[in-house]
Design a protein around this motif. Structure first.
Motif, PDB file in Angstrom:
ATOM      1  N   THR A  57       0.877  -1.138  -0.039  1.00 25.27           N
ATOM      2  CA  THR A  57       0.164  -0.021   0.028  1.00 25.27           C
ATOM      3  C   THR A  57       0.953   1.290   0.097  1.00 25.27           C
ATOM      4  N   ALA A  58       0.150   2.449   0.046  1.00 24.06           N
ATOM      5  CA  ALA A  58       1.323   3.566   0.105  1.00 24.06           C
ATOM      6  C   ALA A  58       2.025   3.780   1.518  1.00 24.06           C
ATOM      7  N   ASN A  59       1.485   2.964   2.451  1.00 20.44           N
ATOM      8  CA  ASN A  59       1.823   3.118   3.779  1.00 20.44           C
ATOM      9  C   ASN A  59       3.338   2.118   3.976  1.00 20.44           C
ATOM     10  N   GLY A  60       3.355   1.199   3.057  1.00 24.93           N
ATOM     11  CA  GLY A  60       4.291   0.141   3.322  1.00 24.93           C
ATOM     12  C   GLY A  60       4.200  -1.109   2.586  1.00 24.93           C
ATOM     13  N   GLU A  61       5.158  -2.014   2.632  1.00 29.07           N
ATOM     14  CA  GLU A  61       5.037  -3.335   2.192  1.00 29.07           C
ATOM     15  C   GLU A  61       5.138  -4.470   3.290  1.00 29.07           C
ATOM     16  N   ASN A  62       4.744  -5.603   3.090  1.00 30.53           N
ATOM     17  CA  ASN A  62       4.712  -6.440   3.756  1.00 30.53           C
ATOM     18  C   ASN A  62       4.761  -7.966   2.992  1.00 30.53           C
ATOM     19  N   THR A  63       5.570  -8.868   3.351  1.00 23.96           N
ATOM     20  CA  THR A  63       5.916 -10.238   2.674  1.00 23.96           C
ATOM     21  C   THR A  63       5.987 -11.310   3.478  1.00 23.96           C
ATOM     22  N   PHE A  64       5.617 -12.713   3.227  1.00 26.90           N
ATOM     23  CA  PHE A  64       5.712 -13.793   3.804  1.00 26.90           C
ATOM     24  C   PHE A  64       5.571 -14.758   3.269  1.00 26.90           C
ATOM     25  N   THR A  65       6.235 -15.867   3.743  1.00 26.70           N
ATOM     26  CA  THR A  65       5.941 -17.375   2.784  1.00 26.70           C
ATOM     27  C   THR A  65       5.205 -18.246   3.802  1.00 26.70           C
ATOM     28  N   GLU A  66       4.468 -18.804   2.898  1.00 25.44           N
ATOM     29  CA  GLU A  66       3.550 -20.106   3.871  1.00 25.44           C
ATOM     30  C   GLU A  66       4.233 -21.602   3.336  1.00 25.44           C
ATOM     31  N   VAL A  67       4.407 -22.335   3.887  1.00 25.39           N
ATOM     32  CA  VAL A  67       5.134 -23.624   3.341  1.00 25.39           C
ATOM     33  C   VAL A  67       4.237 -24.744   3.840  1.00 25.39           C
ATOM     34  N   THR A  68       3.938 -25.670   3.113  1.00 26.93           N
ATOM     35  CA  THR A  68       3.275 -26.920   3.096  1.00 26.93           C
ATOM     36  C   THR A  68       4.034 -28.131   2.682  1.00 26.93           C
ATOM     37  N   SER A  69       4.152 -29.218   3.368  1.00 28.93           N
ATOM     38  CA  SER A  69       4.851 -30.440   2.925  1.00 28.93           C
ATOM     39  C   SER A  69       3.905 -31.335   2.320  1.00 28.93           C
ATOM     40  N   VAL A  70       4.184 -31.849   1.219  1.00 31.18           N
ATOM     41  CA  VAL A  70       3.509 -32.876   0.426  1.00 31.18           C
ATOM     42  C   VAL A  70       4.092 -34.267   0.160  1.00 31.18           C
ATOM     43  N   GLU A  71       3.796 -35.095   0.698  1.00 37.89           N
ATOM     44  CA  GLU A  71       3.880 -36.590   0.426  1.00 37.89           C
ATOM     45  C   GLU A  71       3.314 -37.217  -0.917  1.00 37.89           C
ATOM     46  N   PHE A  72       4.111 -37.763  -1.892  1.00 34.70           N
ATOM     47  CA  PHE A  72       3.414 -38.580  -2.976  1.00 34.70           C
ATOM     48  C   PHE A  72       3.521 -39.779  -2.635  1.00 34.70           C
ATOM     49  N   ASN A  73       2.535 -40.680  -3.173  1.00 39.28           N
ATOM     50  CA  ASN A  73       2.512 -42.142  -2.976  1.00 39.28           C
ATOM     51  C   ASN A  73       3.799 -42.812  -3.807  1.00 39.28           C
ATOM     52  N   PRO A  74       3.994 -43.956  -3.513  1.00 33.60           N
ATOM     53  CA  PRO A  74       5.102 -44.678  -3.905  1.00 33.60           C
ATOM     54  C   PRO A  74       5.168 -44.711  -5.632  1.00 33.60           C
ATOM     55  N   LEU A  75       6.074 -44.866  -6.214  1.00 34.01           N
ATOM     56  CA  LEU A  75       6.288 -44.732  -7.508  1.00 34.01           C
ATOM     57  C   LEU A  75       6.020 -46.557  -7.884  1.00 34.01           C
ATOM     58  N   ASP A  76       4.776 -47.021  -7.601  1.00 34.10           N
ATOM     59  CA  ASP A  76       4.568 -48.386  -8.028  1.00 34.10           C
ATOM     60  C   ASP A  76       3.925 -48.435  -9.384  1.00 34.10           C
ATOM     61  N   LEU A  77       3.367 -49.459  -9.757  1.00 37.08           N
ATOM     62  CA  LEU A  77       2.753 -49.600 -11.242  1.00 37.08           C
ATOM     63  C   LEU A  77       1.415 -48.679 -11.275  1.00 37.08           C
ATOM     64  N   TYR A  78       0.662 -48.660 -10.278  1.00 38.42           N
ATOM     65  CA  TYR A  78      -0.427 -47.866 -10.245  1.00 38.42           C
ATOM     66  C   TYR A  78      -0.141 -46.260 -10.442  1.00 38.42           C
ATOM     67  N   GLN A  79       0.944 -45.825  -9.467  1.00 38.18           N
ATOM     68  CA  GLN A  79       1.487 -44.296  -9.561  1.00 38.18           C
ATOM     69  C   GLN A  79       1.842 -44.233 -11.020  1.00 38.18           C
ATOM     70  N   LYS A  80       2.654 -44.993 -11.620  1.00 40.83           N
ATOM     71  CA  LYS A  80       3.239 -44.951 -13.065  1.00 40.83           C
ATOM     72  C   LYS A  80       2.109 -44.549 -14.069  1.00 40.83           C
ATOM     73  N   TRP A  81       0.850 -45.459 -13.841  1.00 41.40           N
ATOM     74  CA  TRP A  81      -0.115 -45.274 -14.637  1.00 41.40           C
ATOM     75  C   TRP A  81      -0.826 -43.923 -14.376  1.00 41.40           C
ATOM     76  N   LEU A  82      -0.904 -43.636 -13.220  1.00 42.30           N
ATOM     77  CA  LEU A  82      -1.709 -42.390 -12.729  1.00 42.30           C
ATOM     78  C   LEU A  82      -0.816 -41.241 -13.579  1.00 42.30           C
ATOM     79  N   ILE A  83       0.491 -41.268 -13.357  1.00 40.39           N
ATOM     80  CA  ILE A  83       1.248 -40.072 -13.847  1.00 40.39           C
ATOM     81  C   ILE A  83       1.168 -39.886 -15.484  1.00 40.39           C
ATOM     82  N   SER A  84       1.234 -41.163 -16.060  1.00 43.61           N
ATOM     83  CA  SER A  84       0.963 -40.994 -17.492  1.00 43.61           C
ATOM     84  C   SER A  84      -0.460 -40.483 -17.919  1.00 43.61           C
ATOM     85  N   ASP A  85      -1.396 -41.076 -17.462  1.00 44.72           N
ATOM     86  CA  ASP A  85      -2.759 -40.438 -17.482  1.00 44.72           C
ATOM     87  C   ASP A  85      -3.004 -39.290 -17.201  1.00 44.72           C
TER      88      ASP A  85
END
Length: 211
Positions: free
Chosen positions: A128-156
Motif C-alpha cells: 500500500t502507500a504506507n508500506g510493504e509486507n511479505t511472507f512465505t507459507e510452507v506446506t509439506s506434500v508426500e506423494f505415493n510410492p512409484l509403483d505400477l499404479y502411480q506410474k499409470w496415474l502419472i502417464s494418464d
C-alpha cells in the motif's frame, strides 16, 4: 463480504492465475486483476546468483510482481489500492520445480517426487502507500510410492494436459490429488494462495470493520 475495509481501500491481485482469483474471492469478491510483466526466469537466475534461499525465492518474485503493478498506478491510485502479489514454488531436495516444458519433463518431475516429501512454498507480497509486507507459507506434500499404479496415474495425468501450467507439474485441486499420500499444512497454499494467513496479514495493514 461486500465491504472488508473501514477505509476506502480497494484490492488489486497481481496474478492471472484463475486459482488465485478463486481463492481470493473467499476473502472478498471486491478486487481487480492486473498482471505484472516481469521475466520470472531471469529473476530466478539473478536470485540464485545472489544466494537467495530456495524457500524465499517465491517471496522475492511475489514482491517483484506486486511492485511492478503498484508502480504502474498513479499517486492518487496508490493511496486507494492494496496490491497483492503471489508466487508458488515446488521444492524437492533443494531444487525448485517450475512448470514443465513438455510431457517427458512433467513425467520426470512427478516420478521423481513419488515416494518422497516435497515442499510447496507460496510467497505473498502486500503493498500500500504506507508500506510493504511479505511472507512465505510452507506446506509439506508426500506423494505415493512409484509403483505400477502411480506410474499409470502419472502417464494418464500428463495426457490430460493439466500439468503444463502448474509449478511442479501437478494441481492438488484436480486429478493431481490422486498422486498424493498426505499433506502437512495449508491446503489452499498448495493450490496457490494461503487464504487464512493472507486474510490476517491484510488485517495488519488495513483494518477490517468490527461490526
Amino acid at each position: 463480504m461486500s465491504k472488508i475495509f473501514k477505509e476506502n481501500k480497494k484490492i488489486i491481485l497481481a496474478s492471472a492465475s484463475p486459482r488465485r482469483r478463486e481463492l481470493l474471492s473467499m476473502i472478498t469478491e471486491d478486487f481487480e486483476v492486473f498482471t505484472a510483466d516481469i521475466d520470472e526466469r531471469e529473476a530466478e537466475i539473478e536470485m540464485e546468483e545472489k544466494g537467495v534461499p530456495v524457500l524465499k525465492v517465491s517471496e522475492h518474485l511475489a514482491l517483484l510482481k506486486a511492485r511492478a503493478v503498484f508502480e504502474f498506478l498513479s499517486e492518487e491510485e496508490q493511496e486507494r489500492y492494496l496490491v497483492i502479489g503471489a508466487d508458488t514454488s515446488v521444492i524437492l531436495d533443494g531444487v525448485i520445480y517450475g512448470k514443465p516444458v513438455d510431457r517427458p519433463d512433467a513425467e520426470r518431475m512427478l516420478s521423481s517426487m513419488s515416494g518422497k516429501v516435497h515442499v510447496v512454498a507460496t510467497g505473498v507480497a502486500l503493498i500500500t502507500a504506507n508500506g510493504e509486507n511479505t511472507f512465505t507459507e510452507v506446506t509439506s506434500v508426500e506423494f505415493n510410492p512409484l509403483d505400477l499404479y502411480q506410474k499409470w496415474l502419472i502417464s494418464d495425468y500428463c495426457k490430460s494436459g493439466s500439468p503444463y501450467d502448474k509449478a511442479g507439474a501437478y494441481g492438488i485441486q484436480d486429478k493431481g490429488a490422486l498422486l498424493i499420500k498426505k499433506i502437512d499444512g495449508d491446503y489452499s497454499n498448495v493450490v496457490g494462495l494461503p487464504v487464512a494467513r493472507l486474510a490476517r496479514e491484510i488485517s495488519y495493514m488495513v483494518q477490517y470493520p468490527l461490526e
